[in-house]
Design a protein around this motif. Structure first.
Motif, PDB file in Angstrom:
ATOM      1  N   UNK A 188       0.843  -1.200   0.000  1.00  0.00           N
ATOM      2  CA  UNK A 188       0.000   0.000   0.000  1.00  0.00           C
ATOM      3  C   UNK A 188       0.877   1.248   0.000  1.00  0.00           C
ATOM      4  N   UNK A 189       0.586   2.208  -0.870  1.00  0.00           N
ATOM      5  CA  UNK A 189       1.357   3.438  -0.917  1.00  0.00           C
ATOM      6  C   UNK A 189       0.723   4.527  -0.069  1.00  0.00           C
ATOM      7  N   UNK A 190      -0.569   4.415   0.218  1.00  0.00           N
ATOM      8  CA  UNK A 190      -1.246   5.411   1.038  1.00  0.00           C
ATOM      9  C   UNK A 190      -1.137   5.025   2.505  1.00  0.00           C
ATOM     10  N   UNK A 191      -1.473   5.962   3.378  1.00  0.00           N
ATOM     11  CA  UNK A 191      -1.491   5.620   4.791  1.00  0.00           C
ATOM     12  C   UNK A 191      -2.660   4.685   5.059  1.00  0.00           C
ATOM     13  N   UNK A 192      -2.631   3.944   6.170  1.00  0.00           N
ATOM     14  CA  UNK A 192      -3.688   2.955   6.432  1.00  0.00           C
ATOM     15  C   UNK A 192      -5.074   3.577   6.500  1.00  0.00           C
ATOM     16  N   UNK A 193      -6.054   2.744   6.197  1.00  0.00           N
ATOM     17  CA  UNK A 193      -7.449   3.197   6.249  1.00  0.00           C
ATOM     18  C   UNK A 193      -7.836   3.568   7.673  1.00  0.00           C
ATOM     19  N   UNK A 223     -11.210   4.194   8.246  1.00  0.00           N
ATOM     20  CA  UNK A 223     -12.552   3.623   8.308  1.00  0.00           C
ATOM     21  C   UNK A 223     -12.659   2.635   7.155  1.00  0.00           C
ATOM     22  N   UNK A 224     -13.363   1.531   7.370  1.00  0.00           N
ATOM     23  CA  UNK A 224     -13.496   0.504   6.334  1.00  0.00           C
ATOM     24  C   UNK A 224     -14.975   0.174   6.136  1.00  0.00           C
ATOM     25  N   UNK A 263     -10.151   1.310  -2.791  1.00  0.00           N
ATOM     26  CA  UNK A 263     -11.102   0.239  -3.102  1.00  0.00           C
ATOM     27  C   UNK A 263     -10.409  -1.113  -3.276  1.00  0.00           C
ATOM     28  N   UNK A 264     -10.982  -2.144  -2.673  1.00  0.00           N
ATOM     29  CA  UNK A 264     -10.451  -3.502  -2.806  1.00  0.00           C
ATOM     30  C   UNK A 264     -11.549  -4.416  -3.329  1.00  0.00           C
ATOM     31  N   UNK A 265     -11.264  -5.093  -4.434  1.00  0.00           N
ATOM     32  CA  UNK A 265     -12.216  -6.007  -5.065  1.00  0.00           C
ATOM     33  C   UNK A 265     -11.861  -7.433  -4.668  1.00  0.00           C
ATOM     34  N   UNK A 266     -12.827  -8.128  -4.091  1.00  0.00           N
ATOM     35  CA  UNK A 266     -12.618  -9.498  -3.633  1.00  0.00           C
ATOM     36  C   UNK A 266     -12.941 -10.476  -4.755  1.00  0.00           C
ATOM     37  N   UNK A 267     -12.093 -11.490  -4.893  1.00  0.00           N
ATOM     38  CA  UNK A 267     -12.356 -12.551  -5.870  1.00  0.00           C
ATOM     39  C   UNK A 267     -13.686 -13.220  -5.547  1.00  0.00           C
ATOM     40  N   UNK A 319      -8.060  -8.346   2.400  1.00  0.00           N
ATOM     41  CA  UNK A 319      -8.291  -6.929   2.098  1.00  0.00           C
ATOM     42  C   UNK A 319      -8.051  -6.054   3.322  1.00  0.00           C
ATOM     43  N   UNK A 320      -8.557  -6.480   4.472  1.00  0.00           N
ATOM     44  CA  UNK A 320      -8.363  -5.705   5.702  1.00  0.00           C
ATOM     45  C   UNK A 320      -6.874  -5.575   6.018  1.00  0.00           C
ATOM     46  N   UNK A 321      -6.132  -6.670   5.859  1.00  0.00           N
ATOM     47  CA  UNK A 321      -4.692  -6.636   6.113  1.00  0.00           C
ATOM     48  C   UNK A 321      -4.011  -5.618   5.215  1.00  0.00           C
ATOM     49  N   UNK A 322      -4.397  -5.588   3.936  1.00  0.00           N
ATOM     50  CA  UNK A 322      -3.838  -4.615   2.998  1.00  0.00           C
ATOM     51  C   UNK A 322      -4.215  -3.189   3.384  1.00  0.00           C
ATOM     52  N   UNK A 323      -5.487  -2.980   3.698  1.00  0.00           N
ATOM     53  CA  UNK A 323      -5.971  -1.636   4.016  1.00  0.00           C
ATOM     54  C   UNK A 323      -5.366  -1.086   5.306  1.00  0.00           C
TER      55      UNK A 323
END
Length: 267
Positions: free
Chosen positions: A1-6, A8-9, A228-232, A259-263
């Protein structure tokens, strides 16, 4: 991830936090534990009804608002008072949508069957829901799921929405059913309202927001967030969002946890 962590999810439920076939969230527990540990608000966003989501909200011990019926309404958590939630309806009331079915059928050129017209046994067979969950799934306030005559047919959502636009409606699609909802009352608009609420509450000018989804009706949600994260999907495929998203390798609840881990910047 290049942005700071989320900070709110927002997450879809069926096919994302919940397994498409069993509705289990067992493989989502690592993600749920992480947002709790980091004290990140997790906002559920689903085509499910208010009572369906209120039950899950309590089961997961969540404390944030939730968005029900594809953005047709928001359940705001009340800090005090007799009611646990204050419900805001954003779209057209269900009764008006149901009354418009003949006009919708004329506009689309074919008959549709609202899921509320199915007997409980058939709806349970189509969804795998328990009898009690079937009852809750029929308690609509601001949208109407429906099926088409040929179960294998796929409606062109853009064309169908254009045909029913004069009725103030939009057609969208979730994991199992098509849905009619009031124009402008989608998951994206509801997400923006919730983000605005947190900005005002926290006194911030901006925040990093994560969104997790897998179906066409999640596209407005994914457009409304900064990450945005798209789940398989359960069949191994991905929908075409039409814009850049992060894609998970895992499907369903395992994809939610990924996705949560990435965000959260924990990868």
């Amino acid at each position: 991830m290049t942005k700071k962590p989320a900070e709110i999810i927002f997450t879809d439920l069926d096919g994302t936090l919940l397994d498409h076939a069993t509705y289990s969230y067992e493989r989502a527990l690592p993600g749920l534990d992480l947002v709790r540990a980091l004290r990140i608000p997790l906002v559920m966003v689903s085509s499910k009804t208010f009572p369906e989501m209120a039950a899950l909200h309590a089961e997961l011990s969540l404390h944030s608002p939730f968005i029900f019926e594809n953005g047709g309404g928001i359940a705001w958590v009340e800090p005090s008072g007799d009611e646990e939630f204050s419900v805001e309806i954003l779209g057209i009331p269900f009764e008006e949508i149901r009354a418009a079915v003949p006009a919708v059928e004329e506009a689309l050129g074919f008959a549709i069957t609202p899921i509320g017209d199915l007997d409980d046994g058939e709806l349970a067979a189509r969804t795998g829901l328990t009898p009690e969950r079937v009852r809750l799934a029929k308690m609509r306030r601001a949208s109407m799921p429906f099926i088409v005559p040929d179960a294998a047919a796929r409606i062109d959502l853009e064309s169908a929405s254009a045909r029913v636009a004069r009725l103030g409606l939009v057609v969208t699609r979730g994991g199992r059913f098509y849905h009619l909802i009031g124009k402008g009352a989608d998951k994206g608009e509801a997400v923006r309202r919730v983000i605005g609420y947190y900005l005002r509450t926290w006194g911030w000018d901006s925040l990093e927001s994560g969104g997790i989804g897998d179906s066409e009706n999640d596209v407005p949600l994914l457009r409304a967030v900064t990450m945005p994260v798209l789940v398989r999907r359960h069949d191994g495929s991905y929908i075409d969002c039409g814009f850049e998203v992060i894609k998970t390798a895992e499907a369903g609840p395992a994809g939610f946890s990924e996705a949560v881990t990435l965000l959260c910047g924990e990868e």
